[in-house]
Design an enzyme around this catalytic site. Structure first.
Site, PDB file in Angstrom:
ATOM      1  CG  HIS A  62      -0.197   0.102   2.524  1.00 43.89           C
ATOM      2  ND1 HIS A  62       0.278   1.282   3.043  1.00 43.89           N
ATOM      3  CD2 HIS A  62       0.136  -0.853   3.422  1.00 43.89           C
ATOM      4  CE1 HIS A  62       0.880   1.062   4.189  1.00 43.89           C
ATOM      5  NE2 HIS A  62       0.812  -0.224   4.450  1.00 43.89           N
ATOM      6  CD  GLU A 118       3.810   9.163   3.483  1.00 43.80           C
ATOM      7  OE1 GLU A 118       5.007   9.334   3.769  1.00 43.80           O
ATOM      8  OE2 GLU A 118       3.066  10.077   3.055  1.00 43.80           O
ATOM      9  CB  SER A 119      -0.801   4.750   6.154  1.00 43.54           C
ATOM     10  OG  SER A 119       0.126   4.631   7.230  1.00 43.54           O
ATOM     11  N   GLY A 148       0.595  -1.357  12.358  1.00 47.49           N
ATOM     12  CA  GLY A 148       0.088  -2.711  12.532  1.00 47.49           C
ATOM     13  C   GLY A 148      -1.292  -2.889  11.951  1.00 47.49           C
ATOM     14  NE  ARG A 182      -1.630   0.154   6.656  1.00 49.57           N
ATOM     15  CZ  ARG A 182      -2.109  -0.326   7.793  1.00 49.57           C
ATOM     16  NH1 ARG A 182      -3.280   0.109   8.253  1.00 49.57           N
ATOM     17  NH2 ARG A 182      -1.429  -1.229   8.484  1.00 49.57           N
ATOM     18  CD  GLU A 214       2.548  -4.688   8.378  1.00 46.73           C
ATOM     19  OE1 GLU A 214       2.874  -5.889   8.371  1.00 46.73           O
ATOM     20  OE2 GLU A 214       3.138  -3.809   7.737  1.00 46.73           O
ATOM     21  CE  LYS A 274       7.122   2.738  12.379  1.00 45.87           C
ATOM     22  NZ  LYS A 274       7.308   2.531  10.923  1.00 45.87           N
ATOM     23  NE  ARG A 325      13.454  -4.258   9.047  1.00 45.22           N
ATOM     24  CZ  ARG A 325      12.216  -3.833   8.850  1.00 45.22           C
ATOM     25  NH1 ARG A 325      11.210  -4.500   9.382  1.00 45.22           N
ATOM     26  NH2 ARG A 325      11.970  -2.754   8.135  1.00 45.22           N
ATOM     27  CG  HIS A 345      -0.668  -4.407   5.031  1.00 41.05           C
ATOM     28  ND1 HIS A 345      -1.072  -3.133   5.342  1.00 41.05           N
ATOM     29  CD2 HIS A 345      -1.801  -5.107   4.766  1.00 41.05           C
ATOM     30  CE1 HIS A 345      -2.391  -3.052   5.282  1.00 41.05           C
ATOM     31  NE2 HIS A 345      -2.855  -4.242   4.934  1.00 41.05           N
ATOM     32  N   GLY A 346       3.680  -4.501   4.171  1.00 41.58           N
ATOM     33  CA  GLY A 346       5.088  -4.860   4.143  1.00 41.58           C
ATOM     34  C   GLY A 346       5.364  -6.260   4.658  1.00 41.58           C
TER      35      GLY A 346
END
Length: 345
Positions: free
Chosen positions: A100, A102-103, A113, A149, A203, A214, A231, A273-274
């Site tokens: 998607h 940019e949110s 999330g 999104r 996500e 973050k 990660r 999503h990522g």
């Protein structure tokens, strides 16, 4: 994005029955699709299930009928032609993956999330640009997550497609929703693309990090701890999901509901999503758990795979001016684009 992260690696992934002895395999072996001389499937809304009916299969609330109509009237889809016998020997299907755009919380540097946040203006522009990059690739069916999104990205992207078919979200959350969203024009159905939403493509759930800044979270818990949560493959944040847990649901859904569509010859787009897309790419490219954690996906950049004879071949992103190189890979995609040119000019 590290180039090495996208090269196929040796090894295999076993996630919820993705191998040859899985229930998914058995579903496909008994799956039957009749082909006409041209085109893609017309989808009829049906209740959720996987049992076979006399008129077709029920898959995640979308029933694929036993007849096929044109992908691009009067264009026949070159990726879905020939008899059943010839298609068993050699066939192609396109798979497009789009993270998607940019949110609003991407912009604010917040952990998002599974919180349902819409796109920014930049995210809308990214989705539109992604649509331009895939505007010559056939799409018969779309899968998105349950989050707005991803759905916005899918809708905005398909609005740029040269075929101008209308993406329509399938509503099967209740009998009333199914009946009230029914389409009664066969011609309109032919000019529509079914969009299936699935929470399994959401996500990864970031638990108690959702909504936190973050940078402030790194200052509070330490950069190393936050990096481990974000990660690592199998370490979840507090009351959240690890990438491994996200992969379990995303890959299981892909093998059970999406891969059979590709095997039947349909061209599919996934807007998600990522982390859910990283999990699917891990399955497609046979990445290890160490390799997938270094995989980065940019927002709004489509990735193209070709499924040929049961194998996934990654073709990268169809971005101009290298688009010709992507289409030159298969004669079928080149022929589809040529016929679009002939019809629209």
């Amino acid at each position: 994005m590290a180039a090495t992260a996208f090269h196929p690696f040796s090894g295999a992934i076993r996630v919820n029955g993705c191998c040859s002895d899985s229930p998914t395999k058995r579903v496909f072996e008994s799956f039957s699709v009749k082909l006409g001389s041209r085109g893609s499937a017309v989808y009829l809304i049906s209740s959720v299930g996987r049992e076979r009916h006399s008129s077709g299969w029920k898959l995640n609330g979308v029933q694929a009928s036993s007849s096929r109509t044109s992908v691009a009237e009067p264009i026949s889809s070159p990726l879905n032609h020939g008899t059943n016998d010839s298609r068993k020997k050699s066939y192609e299907a396109a798979l497009i993956l789009i993270r998607h755009g940019e949110s609003l919380w991407n912009e604010k540097n917040l952990f998002t999330g599974c919180v349902d946040v819409p796109l920014t203006k930049k995210g809308v522009e990214e989705a539109i640009e992604a649509g331009k990059r895939i505007s010559n690739i056939p799409v018969d069916m779309i899968f998105t997550s349950a989050l707005i999104r991803a759905q916005m990205t899918a809708m905005l992207a398909m609005n740029q497609h040269r075929r101008k078919k209308v993406p329509i979200i399938m509503h099967n959350e209740s009998d009333r929703a199914r009946v009230w969203s029914q389409i009664y024009s066969e011609e309109t159905k032919k000019q529509s693309i079914p969009v299936v939403t699935a929470w399994q493509l959401n996500e990864r759930m970031y638990g108690e990090l959702q909504g936190l800044n973050k940078q402030e979270t790194a200052d509070r818990y330490g950069k190393e701890q936050v990096h481990e949560w974000r990660r690592s493959y199998d370490i979840p944040p507090p009351n959240g999901e690890s990438l491994e847990m996200c992969a379990d649901r995303a890959v299981a859904y892909f093998t059970e509901h999406i891969e059979p569509q590709l095997l039947s010859g349909k061209n599919v787009m996934i807007a998600a999503h990522g982390n859910s897309l990283r999990a699917i790419i891990m399955y497609l490219d046979k990445l290890t758990s160490k390799e997938v954690i270094s995989l980065e996906l940019s927002t709004g950049i489509p990735m193209l795979y070709i499924m040929k004879n049961g194998r996934f071949i990654r073709r990268g992103s169809p971005v101009a001016p290298t688009e010709v190189g992507v289409y030159a890979y298969t004669r079928s995609l080149a022929a589809y684009r040529q016929k679009l040119d002939e019809m629209l000019h």
